[in-house]
Design a protein around this motif. Structure first.
Motif, short mmCIF file in Angstrom:
data_model
loop_
_atom_site.label_atom_id
_atom_site.label_comp_id
_atom_site.label_asym_id
_atom_site.label_seq_id
_atom_site.Cartn_x
_atom_site.Cartn_y
_atom_site.Cartn_z
N ASN A 349 0.82 -1.22 0.00
CA ASN A 349 0.00 0.00 0.00
C ASN A 349 0.86 1.27 0.00
O ASN A 349 0.48 2.30 0.55
CB ASN A 349 -0.94 0.02 1.21
CG ASN A 349 -0.17 0.10 2.53
OD1 ASN A 349 1.03 -0.15 2.58
ND2 ASN A 349 -0.88 0.45 3.60
N ALA A 350 2.02 1.20 -0.64
CA ALA A 350 2.95 2.33 -0.67
C ALA A 350 2.35 3.52 -1.43
O ALA A 350 1.64 3.34 -2.43
CB ALA A 350 4.27 1.92 -1.31
N ALA A 384 1.94 17.01 4.32
CA ALA A 384 1.91 16.64 5.74
C ALA A 384 0.52 16.18 6.17
O ALA A 384 0.39 15.21 6.94
CB ALA A 384 2.36 17.83 6.60
N GLU A 385 -0.51 16.83 5.67
CA GLU A 385 -1.88 16.43 5.99
C GLU A 385 -2.17 15.00 5.53
O GLU A 385 -2.80 14.22 6.24
CB GLU A 385 -2.88 17.39 5.34
CG GLU A 385 -3.13 18.66 6.10
CD GLU A 385 -4.24 19.49 5.50
OE1 GLU A 385 -4.99 20.11 6.27
OE2 GLU A 385 -4.37 19.53 4.26
N LYS A 386 -1.70 14.68 4.32
CA LYS A 386 -1.93 13.34 3.78
C LYS A 386 -1.15 12.29 4.59
O LYS A 386 -1.66 11.19 4.84
CB LYS A 386 -1.50 13.28 2.31
CG LYS A 386 -2.54 13.85 1.36
CD LYS A 386 -3.80 13.00 1.33
CE LYS A 386 -4.86 13.57 0.45
NZ LYS A 386 -6.12 12.78 0.49
N ILE A 387 0.07 12.63 5.00
CA ILE A 387 0.85 11.70 5.83
C ILE A 387 0.09 11.40 7.12
O ILE A 387 -0.05 10.25 7.53
CB ILE A 387 2.24 12.29 6.15
CG1 ILE A 387 3.08 12.43 4.87
CG2 ILE A 387 2.97 11.39 7.15
CD1 ILE A 387 4.39 13.18 5.09
N LYS A 388 -0.42 12.46 7.74
CA LYS A 388 -1.18 12.29 8.98
C LYS A 388 -2.43 11.45 8.76
O LYS A 388 -2.75 10.55 9.54
CB LYS A 388 -1.56 13.67 9.54
CG LYS A 388 -2.30 13.61 10.87
CD LYS A 388 -2.65 15.01 11.36
CE LYS A 388 -3.41 14.93 12.67
NZ LYS A 388 -3.82 16.29 13.14
N GLN A 389 -3.13 11.73 7.67
CA GLN A 389 -4.35 10.99 7.35
C GLN A 389 -4.07 9.50 7.19
O GLN A 389 -4.76 8.66 7.77
CB GLN A 389 -4.96 11.54 6.05
CG GLN A 389 -6.19 10.76 5.56
CD GLN A 389 -6.63 11.22 4.17
OE1 GLN A 389 -6.45 12.38 3.79
NE2 GLN A 389 -7.21 10.31 3.41
N TYR A 390 -3.03 9.17 6.42
CA TYR A 390 -2.73 7.76 6.15
C TYR A 390 -2.10 7.07 7.36
O TYR A 390 -2.20 5.85 7.52
CB TYR A 390 -1.85 7.64 4.92
CG TYR A 390 -2.56 8.07 3.64
CD1 TYR A 390 -3.93 7.85 3.49
CD2 TYR A 390 -1.88 8.71 2.61
CE1 TYR A 390 -4.59 8.24 2.34
CE2 TYR A 390 -2.53 9.10 1.45
CZ TYR A 390 -3.90 8.88 1.32
OH TYR A 390 -4.55 9.26 0.18
N GLU A 391 -1.46 7.85 8.22
CA GLU A 391 -0.94 7.31 9.46
C GLU A 391 -2.10 6.84 10.35
O GLU A 391 -2.02 5.82 11.03
CB GLU A 391 -0.13 8.39 10.18
CG GLU A 391 0.94 7.89 11.12
CD GLU A 391 1.82 9.03 11.59
OE1 GLU A 391 3.05 8.93 11.42
OE2 GLU A 391 1.30 10.03 12.11
N GLU A 392 -3.18 7.61 10.33
CA GLU A 392 -4.35 7.30 11.16
C GLU A 392 -5.20 6.19 10.55
O GLU A 392 -5.67 5.30 11.26
CB GLU A 392 -5.19 8.57 11.36
CG GLU A 392 -4.50 9.62 12.22
CD GLU A 392 -5.22 10.95 12.22
OE1 GLU A 392 -6.20 11.11 11.43
OE2 GLU A 392 -4.83 11.84 13.00
N THR A 393 -5.40 6.23 9.22
CA THR A 393 -6.29 5.26 8.59
C THR A 393 -5.59 3.95 8.21
O THR A 393 -6.25 2.94 7.98
CB THR A 393 -6.91 5.86 7.30
OG1 THR A 393 -5.87 6.09 6.34
CG2 THR A 393 -7.65 7.15 7.60
N LYS A 394 -4.25 4.00 8.10
CA LYS A 394 -3.43 2.85 7.66
C LYS A 394 -3.72 2.46 6.20
O LYS A 394 -3.33 1.39 5.75
CB LYS A 394 -3.66 1.62 8.55
CG LYS A 394 -3.58 1.88 10.05
CD LYS A 394 -2.22 2.32 10.48
CE LYS A 394 -2.15 2.51 11.99
NZ LYS A 394 -0.89 3.12 12.44
#
Length: 572
Positions: A349-350, A384-394
């Motif tokens: 899922n990279a 940065a927003e997208k990194i945070k989003q994908y960190e939370e949703t996996k």
């Protein structure tokens, strides 16, 4: 209020700082400059503010800095006592008055009972981002004007995730800043009374950041084997990159690094360059000279706050060519994905993130490795927003993020562009090609041969002062009102207007875009090339971006020339 009234308020203010008063008095016979300094407040946008140093509400000085800090303090206060206790991390670069602006910000926060962690001396922007996260601060302040000329400084605001403050929160801060009628009347706590609220930080944070940098490299065995043989020249262009950049390279195993000594001095006048912007080839003059003496494999330059990095590679004829930000990103993405794939370490899922005005060559590379490429609006806060989003949703695993303007992020322990991370990774990639008896230039040619010839160009029109801002708006408004359907010989397939969040198709139908609203137009051409137009968010410029694709270098260059001429005629 007329600008003359505001000017007189400043002139009559008894406690005006000597530096500001001196500048104010020097302008007494220059009505044009006085009007520009006082006609309107310095614009405070989603990335903070940036402007020329001097007296006036439209200049960077201790009073406008206090106003920005006061707006942030009120925003934090509104979130309650817990937010105040978390505090604000503050860092600054090598520019004029940077340390004073950092301390003034801390004194304003202290007057509100808000703690601040201020670096004892200059530090890179990415370390500020890291510090916000490491100390669990509610916000961060970076005093910098990035790569602007010496007469500029700035005030950047960061959110609790270490990224530049997202639009919703930034809008709230902006409201507080704009509600302050007179920046001369902002309360600050004296230094003698601020000890409970201001803590100085330094090497303890450096060590933690340097530890994280050790996770950036991929093939550590290769670096142990050949890293000492890499011949590199590094210039921090009189900014913050030297201290941590040198240490990071040394700790990673790259010991054969020659520093451009003349540019290793933290000099707010940037005395050896016309502009401390690594995007400009002139910034590499000293590095190229030293590189030719040493027979260097690669030359690297960081901008004053060390969030951007540019590189020059050795050509077959022994000269050096400065790669574009898109070319550097392509080389790094290709290396990361190919190495991870070879080691069976590439997540299924990279995801790679880029701005909408960046090259599509990395997209083609991602397609080969079945990695998702996602485009976001210009501004690293959106990455940065997208990194945070994908960190939370996996949902996705972050692999790399970049903007064409030499901003890159490899590991998300920082949430902004990080030239120190990039410095280390690029040294590894140069070592990889050196082991193959190749250069980074050779590596780029191999990428072009496999994926096609992509070329990009940015044209900037600078429009100074009050009239300049109006001209910029008039240009983009006129393009929006009469959307062209041809550029040279190439038809426009569709247009994306990010201000209205609408895609205009050639058959007259429209579709809704999902990206946030922004004053950008992007034209997609029939052959896969594209043109984008946007006013700069940090400088008095309107920018035109072109991305060209062709089967050969000659074809691509001819298309670029044709589109450039067509665009110039259209603007006129």
């Amino acid at each position: 209020m007329e600008w003359q009234t505001t000017y007189k308020e400043w002139l009559d203010y008894d406690n005006l700082s000597p530096m500001v008063r001196e500048n104010l008095v020097s302008l007494v016979d220059n009505q044009t400059e006085l009007e520009d300094a006082f006609y309107a407040p310095l614009e405070f946008g989603t990335a903070g503010m940036r402007g020329k140093l001097g007296a006036g509400i439209n200049r960077m000085n201790i009073y406008t800095v206090r106003q920005a800090a006061e707006g942030l303090a009120r925003f934090i206060e509104n979130q309650g006592e817990e937010a105040k206790k978390r505090g604000v991390a503050i860092a600054y670069d090598s520019r004029h008055q940077s340390s004073e602006f950092a301390m003034e910000s801390g004194r304003v926060l202290a007057a509100h009972g808000i703690k601040s962690y201020i670096f004892e001396n200059l530090r890179p922007t990415p370390e500020l981002s890291f510090t916000v996260r490491e100390l669990h601060c509610i916000a961060g302040i970076m005093i910098t004007a990035s790569h602007n000329p010496a007469e500029y400084n700035g005030f950047k605001v960061y959110g609790a995730d270490g990224g530049q403050m997202p639009p919703h929160d930034a809008d709230e801060v902006i409201k507080y800043v704009r509600s302050i009628e007179n920046p001369l009347n902002i309360k600050t706590l004296p230094i003698t009374e601020s000890k409970d609220f201001i803590k100085m930080i330094g090497e303890d944070i450096d060590d933690l950041y340097l530890d994280q940098l050790k996770t950036v490299t991929i093939n550590n065995e290769m670096i142990k084997r050949s890293g000492k043989q890499l011949n590199m020249v590094f210039t921090p262009l009189h900014g913050t990159g030297k201290m941590l950049g040198e240490k990071a390279l040394l700790e990673a195993g790259f010991t054969n690094v020659a520093l451009v000594e003349e540019q290793a001095i933290a000099d707010p006048n940037f005395s050896t360059v016309d502009s401390p912007n690594p995007e400009e080839k002139n910034a590499f003059e000293y590095a190229i000279s030293l590189g030719k003496q040493n027979g260097a494999d690669v030359l690297v330059a960081t901008d004053p706050d060390a969030d951007r990095l540019a590189a020059a590679v050795r050509m077959p004829n022994g000269d050096y060519e400065v790669l574009s930000g898109n070319q550097l990103a392509s080389v790094m993405i290709h290396y990361i994905l190919s190495q991870k794939a070879d080691n069976e370490e590439l997540p299924k899922n990279a995801v790679v993130l880029k701005s909408i005005v960046s090259s599509e060559l990395p997209t083609a590379i991602c397609q080969k490795y079945k990695v998702k490429m996602e485009s976001v609006l210009t501004g690293f806060k959106f990455i940065a927003e997208k990194i945070k989003q994908y960190e939370e949703t996996k949902e996705y695993t972050f692999m790399f993020g970049f903007e064409e303007s030499y901003g890159y992020l490899i590991k998300p322990f920082v949430r902004d562009k990080d030239a120190i991370q990039t410095l280390v990774l690029l040294a590894e990639i140069a070592t990889y090609y050196r082991e193959k008896e190749q250069t980074l230039y050779d590596g780029l040619q191999e990428i072009y041969t496999e994926f096609g010839f992509f070329e990009e160009k940015t044209i900037s029109l600078t429009k100074q002062g009050v009239e300049g801002l109006k001209e910029i708006q008039d240009i983009i408004n006129s393009i929006r009102q009469e959307l062209p359907n041809m550029f040279g010989e190439l038809a426009v397939s569709y247009v994306e207007d990010y201000l209205t969040q609408t895609r205009h198709k050639q058959d007259g139908t429209t579709e809704t875009l999902t990206l946030p609203s922004a004053n950008v137009l992007k034209f997609f051409l029939e052959d896969g090339s594209w043109i984008a137009v946007r006013p700069s968010g940090t400088e008095p410029k309107i920018k035109f971006y072109m991305g060209i694709v062709g089967k050969s270098k000659d074809v691509t260059e001819k298309k670029l020339s044709m589109l450039e001429s067509s665009l110039a005629a259209y603007i006129e």
